[in-house]
Design a protein around this motif. Structure first.
Motif, PDB file in Angstrom:
ATOM      1  N   GLU A 134      15.814  17.773  44.120  1.00  0.00           N
ATOM      2  CA  GLU A 134      15.827  18.864  45.088  1.00  0.00           C
ATOM      3  C   GLU A 134      16.132  18.310  46.466  1.00  0.00           C
ATOM      4  OE1 GLU A 134      12.243  21.192  46.761  1.00  0.00           O
ATOM      5  OE2 GLU A 134      12.979  22.421  45.083  1.00  0.00           O
ATOM      6  N   VAL A 135      17.100  18.931  47.149  1.00  0.00           N
ATOM      7  CA  VAL A 135      17.536  18.464  48.460  1.00  0.00           C
ATOM      8  C   VAL A 135      17.242  19.548  49.490  1.00  0.00           C
ATOM      9  CG1 VAL A 135      19.475  17.664  49.862  1.00  0.00           C
ATOM     10  CG2 VAL A 135      19.371  17.082  47.427  1.00  0.00           C
ATOM     11  N   ALA A 145      17.550  24.612  55.254  1.00  0.00           N
ATOM     12  CA  ALA A 145      18.247  25.264  54.140  1.00  0.00           C
ATOM     13  C   ALA A 145      18.094  24.455  52.863  1.00  0.00           C
ATOM     14  CB  ALA A 145      19.726  25.432  54.474  1.00  0.00           C
ATOM     15  N   TYR A 146      18.247  25.175  51.738  1.00  0.00           N
ATOM     16  CA  TYR A 146      18.392  24.555  50.426  1.00  0.00           C
ATOM     17  C   TYR A 146      19.847  24.780  50.018  1.00  0.00           C
ATOM     18  CZ  TYR A 146      13.313  24.444  50.391  1.00  0.00           C
ATOM     19  OH  TYR A 146      12.003  24.199  50.708  1.00  0.00           O
ATOM     20  N   PRO A 147      20.691  23.763  50.162  1.00  0.00           N
ATOM     21  CA  PRO A 147      22.140  23.988  50.048  1.00  0.00           C
ATOM     22  C   PRO A 147      22.620  24.082  48.605  1.00  0.00           C
ATOM     23  CG  PRO A 147      21.686  21.679  50.397  1.00  0.00           C
ATOM     24  CD  PRO A 147      20.355  22.375  50.454  1.00  0.00           C
ATOM     25  N   GLU A 148      23.827  24.667  48.473  1.00  0.00           N
ATOM     26  CA  GLU A 148      24.527  24.591  47.195  1.00  0.00           C
ATOM     27  C   GLU A 148      25.028  23.159  47.013  1.00  0.00           C
ATOM     28  OE1 GLU A 148      27.694  27.356  46.974  1.00  0.00           O
ATOM     29  OE2 GLU A 148      26.522  29.040  47.745  1.00  0.00           O
ATOM     30  N   ARG A 149      24.884  22.654  45.797  1.00  0.00           N
ATOM     31  CA  ARG A 149      25.233  21.256  45.559  1.00  0.00           C
ATOM     32  C   ARG A 149      26.330  21.153  44.519  1.00  0.00           C
ATOM     33  NH1 ARG A 149      21.196  16.283  43.734  1.00  0.00           N
ATOM     34  NH2 ARG A 149      22.858  14.789  43.264  1.00  0.00           N
ATOM     35  N   LEU A 154      27.234  18.974  49.718  1.00  0.00           N
ATOM     36  CA  LEU A 154      26.278  20.056  49.924  1.00  0.00           C
ATOM     37  C   LEU A 154      26.918  21.101  50.827  1.00  0.00           C
ATOM     38  CD1 LEU A 154      23.163  17.841  50.763  1.00  0.00           C
ATOM     39  CD2 LEU A 154      23.785  18.753  48.524  1.00  0.00           C
ATOM     40  N   ARG A 155      26.885  22.359  50.401  1.00  0.00           N
ATOM     41  CA  ARG A 155      27.486  23.434  51.195  1.00  0.00           C
ATOM     42  C   ARG A 155      26.376  24.323  51.756  1.00  0.00           C
ATOM     43  NH1 ARG A 155      32.600  24.929  51.073  1.00  0.00           N
ATOM     44  NH2 ARG A 155      32.104  27.152  51.080  1.00  0.00           N
ATOM     45  N   PHE A 166      21.291  18.045  65.042  1.00  0.00           N
ATOM     46  CA  PHE A 166      21.174  16.911  64.139  1.00  0.00           C
ATOM     47  C   PHE A 166      20.751  17.392  62.752  1.00  0.00           C
ATOM     48  CE2 PHE A 166      20.746  14.836  68.227  1.00  0.00           C
ATOM     49  CZ  PHE A 166      21.470  13.663  68.048  1.00  0.00           C
ATOM     50  N   PHE A 167      21.560  17.047  61.745  1.00  0.00           N
ATOM     51  CA  PHE A 167      21.226  17.354  60.359  1.00  0.00           C
ATOM     52  C   PHE A 167      20.717  16.093  59.674  1.00  0.00           C
ATOM     53  CE2 PHE A 167      24.115  20.837  61.255  1.00  0.00           C
ATOM     54  CZ  PHE A 167      23.549  21.888  60.554  1.00  0.00           C
ATOM     55  N   SER A 168      19.748  16.268  58.792  1.00  0.00           N
ATOM     56  CA  SER A 168      19.281  15.184  57.929  1.00  0.00           C
ATOM     57  C   SER A 168      18.868  15.807  56.604  1.00  0.00           C
ATOM     58  CB  SER A 168      18.124  14.410  58.567  1.00  0.00           C
ATOM     59  OG  SER A 168      17.078  15.285  58.942  1.00  0.00           O
ATOM     60  N   LEU A 169      18.662  14.958  55.602  1.00  0.00           N
ATOM     61  CA  LEU A 169      18.315  15.419  54.263  1.00  0.00           C
ATOM     62  C   LEU A 169      16.950  14.872  53.870  1.00  0.00           C
ATOM     63  CD1 LEU A 169      21.692  14.704  52.391  1.00  0.00           C
ATOM     64  CD2 LEU A 169      21.030  16.770  53.651  1.00  0.00           C
ATOM     65  N   ALA A 170      16.153  15.723  53.255  1.00  0.00           N
ATOM     66  CA  ALA A 170      14.893  15.292  52.652  1.00  0.00           C
ATOM     67  C   ALA A 170      15.087  15.332  51.140  1.00  0.00           C
ATOM     68  CB  ALA A 170      13.757  16.214  53.069  1.00  0.00           C
ATOM     69  N   VAL A 171      15.013  14.145  50.514  1.00  0.00           N
ATOM     70  CA  VAL A 171      15.221  14.004  49.073  1.00  0.00           C
ATOM     71  C   VAL A 171      14.039  13.226  48.519  1.00  0.00           C
ATOM     72  CG1 VAL A 171      16.802  13.279  47.249  1.00  0.00           C
ATOM     73  CG2 VAL A 171      17.705  13.889  49.496  1.00  0.00           C
TER      74      VAL A 171
END
Length: 563
Positions: A134-135, A145-149, A154-155, A166-171
């Motif tokens: 889950e991203v 957001a929870y993007p389309e993958r 990721l969209r 600033f964008f970052s990802l939590a994985v």
């Protein structure tokens, strides 16, 4: 037993492919294929692994088995690397063939497009995303957001109020480094048919979404919190420019500071407009735009001496490029920047929008610069003074409802694009080109804006070199003791101290030199060293600072005498 089999296989494959790759440029005897190139396609790739295993096993592989083996090609480029070999060994040792092999933590690589408008759908390109994980996308540190993958892409749709961020990802338990996505400049300035620098040039990038600089309050205090903005433009004053065609004769120039100048000849007409007029005792800038080749020629302290010009300094800028001047080089402006891109012009204000940052000056600057500036013009190490190239903007909550006409267009630009510090001069003076159609009474409204309505912007995430990279700014360093021309007794102790700073990182090391001989070093403040046992003689003492990015800078020398 299994681990020994893995070790043997790994040694064999590494040896085989090391030999194959080392001889990959040597044609095999009797043919054009390379050694180890079993399928004859001219390179060592994953299909050669299949061929090698077929040779070793003496049997054909089933289609399913071939797919399993080919699946260890992690990068899907057919090339063989150590990770592919490790994946193959896992497969041969009896483990389940992995659908995806993930090496290292997840990374956020790029945004497509790099600059996006509010409401747009963008793709965030990533690496090392575990399958099925889950991203969550974070915007300025908050869950967004929870993007389309789709694979590593990721969209997601940007909010209607998006102004850059600033964008970052939590994985899982990992959070990627942030990636700044800015607003695009859809209408960069054009003069005489030439676009004035690319749309993604720092002069043309909006800064409404960038964070506030951590030293903003001190910069504002130093410039003048309760002083007021001053429009240095009007019907008869400002910095003029002239556009010429490619056929304009080029004339010779003599330079006072030739070592940091672009050599002539320049296409400057004999009657080119001079800042302040022909009898001016000020900066006497000349700006010439070659509209055929979109080249900009600018000079400082310009005096006509037939058949050319005697100038203090001169610089040439290709308006189709983001290239910066060499580090520590000036231009016709103290900061090493072009002047024309930062001038407010009547034509753009009349059209309803200023689509670029505006040049401004301060009285007291720091001995430092921030890209895109490349030069400082101060001896002060006071970190609360503004450095050349500092970007500032009118605060988002500053009420501009009372402004009208030409001033309203300019204050909108002060919020969106801000101002760039380019020279020493009067505090809070913004620059423009003279034009008889300016309404000087209208521009007077700008003088009601106090300094505390501005804030400094942290643009460290802005790409400024045109090469999709951020340039490391040289550190600053100065010998503070002993004093220049100091005298000491032979055999005694001489205490040497230095001040050092780095505007985009930290100082890693300061070294002390007597002429070209290193005396000692200090890796942390206070930067000092005691030189003992100096023999009689005259010496030159310097300090050299190295920052955490490896950039070096050497101080001015001080002279001492040991008697």
């Amino acid at each position: 037993m299994q681990k020994y089999l893995c070790a043997i296989l790994l040694s064999f494959f590494l040896g085989f492919f090391s030999f194959s790759l080392s001889t990959a440029q040597s044609p095999a005897a009797g043919g054009s294929s390379f050694r180890g190139d079993i399928d004859g396609n001219g390179r060592i790739d994953i299909f050669d692994l299949l061929g090698l295993l077929k040779l070793l096993g003496g049997a054909e592989f089933s289609s399913d088995r071939q797919r399993e083996i080919a699946n260890v090609d992690k990068s899907a480029d057919s090339a063989v690397n150590i990770f592919d070999l490790l994946g193959l060994l896992r497969l041969l040792a009896g483990a389940e063939p992995p659908e995806v092999i993930v090496w290292g933590p997840p990374e956020l690589l790029a945004s497509i497009p790099a600059n996006a408008s509010a409401g747009d759908t963008i793709s965030l390109e990533t690496e090392n995303l575990p399958p099925g994980a889950e991203v969550t996308v974070l915007l300025d540190g908050a869950e967004f957001a929870y993007p389309e993958r789709s694979g590593n892409s990721l969209r997601l749709a940007l909010p209607d109020s998006f102004g850059g961020g600033f964008f970052s990802l939590a994985v899982g338990g990992d959070t990627t480094d942030p990636l700044f996505v800015n607003l695009p400049n859809l209408n960069p300035p054009v003069i005489a048919g030439c676009r004035i620098l690319p749309a993604d040039n720092p002069w043309n990038q909006p800064v409404s979404g960038f964070p506030v600089h951590p030293n903003s309050d001190n910069y504002v205090d130093n410039i003048g919190r309760f002083d007021y903005l001053h429009p240095d433009l009007g019907r008869t004053y400002g910095i003029p420019f002239v556009a010429v065609g490619g056929g304009q004769p080029r004339v010779p120039l003599t330079f006072t500071y030739a070592d940091e100048c672009d050599p002539g000849p320049y296409p400057i007409p004999p009657n080119a407009p001079i800042e302040g007029g022909a009898s001016s005792t000020g900066d006497r800038h000349i700006l010439v735009l070659d509209s055929t080749n979109c080249m900009l020629y600018e000079t400082f302290s310009s005096y006509y001496q037939s058949p050319g010009w005697a100038v203090g300094s001169g610089a040439v800028f290709d308006l189709r490029s983001n290239a910066l001047r060499p580090d520590t080089w000036t231009s016709s402006d103290a900061a090493g920047l072009p002047i024309l891109p930062g001038l407010v012009r009547y034509e753009e204000v009349a059209a309803g929008e200023v689509n670029h940052a505006i040049r401004f000056t301060v009285q007291n600057s720091q001995r430092a610069y921030i890209y895109p500036a490349t030069h400082y013009a101060s001896s002060s190490f006071d970190l609360n003074r503004p450095p050349m190239g500092l970007r500032m903007r009118l605060k988002a909550d500053y009420d501009i409802s009372r402004f009208t006409g030409q001033s309203l267009v300019i204050v909108r630009a002060l919020k969106k694009y801000g101002i760039i510090m380019a020279d020493n001069g009067s505090d809070w003076f913004i620059s423009g080109a003279p034009n008889t159609r300016w309404n000087d009474n209208d521009l007077e409204q700008l003088k009601s804006i106090p300094g505390n309505s501005f804030e400094a912007v942290d643009v460290s995430a802005m790409v400024v070199s045109g090469k999709n990279e951020r340039r490391n700014i040289w550190p600053g360093v100065s010998v503070t003791a002993p004093a220049d021309s100091a005298k000491f007794s032979a055999g005694g102790a001489i205490s040497i101290r230095a001040e050092a700073y780095d505007n985009d990182g930290g100082v890693a090391l300061v070294e002390f030199f007597q002429d070209s001989i290193k005396l000692g070093e200090a890796a942390a403040e206070p930067y000092e060293f005691t030189w003992s046992g100096a023999a009689a003689g005259s010496y030159s003492v310097t300090a050299r600072a190295t920052d955490n990015g490896g950039a070096m800078n050497t101080s001015y020398a001080i002279a001492i005498t040991v008697e």
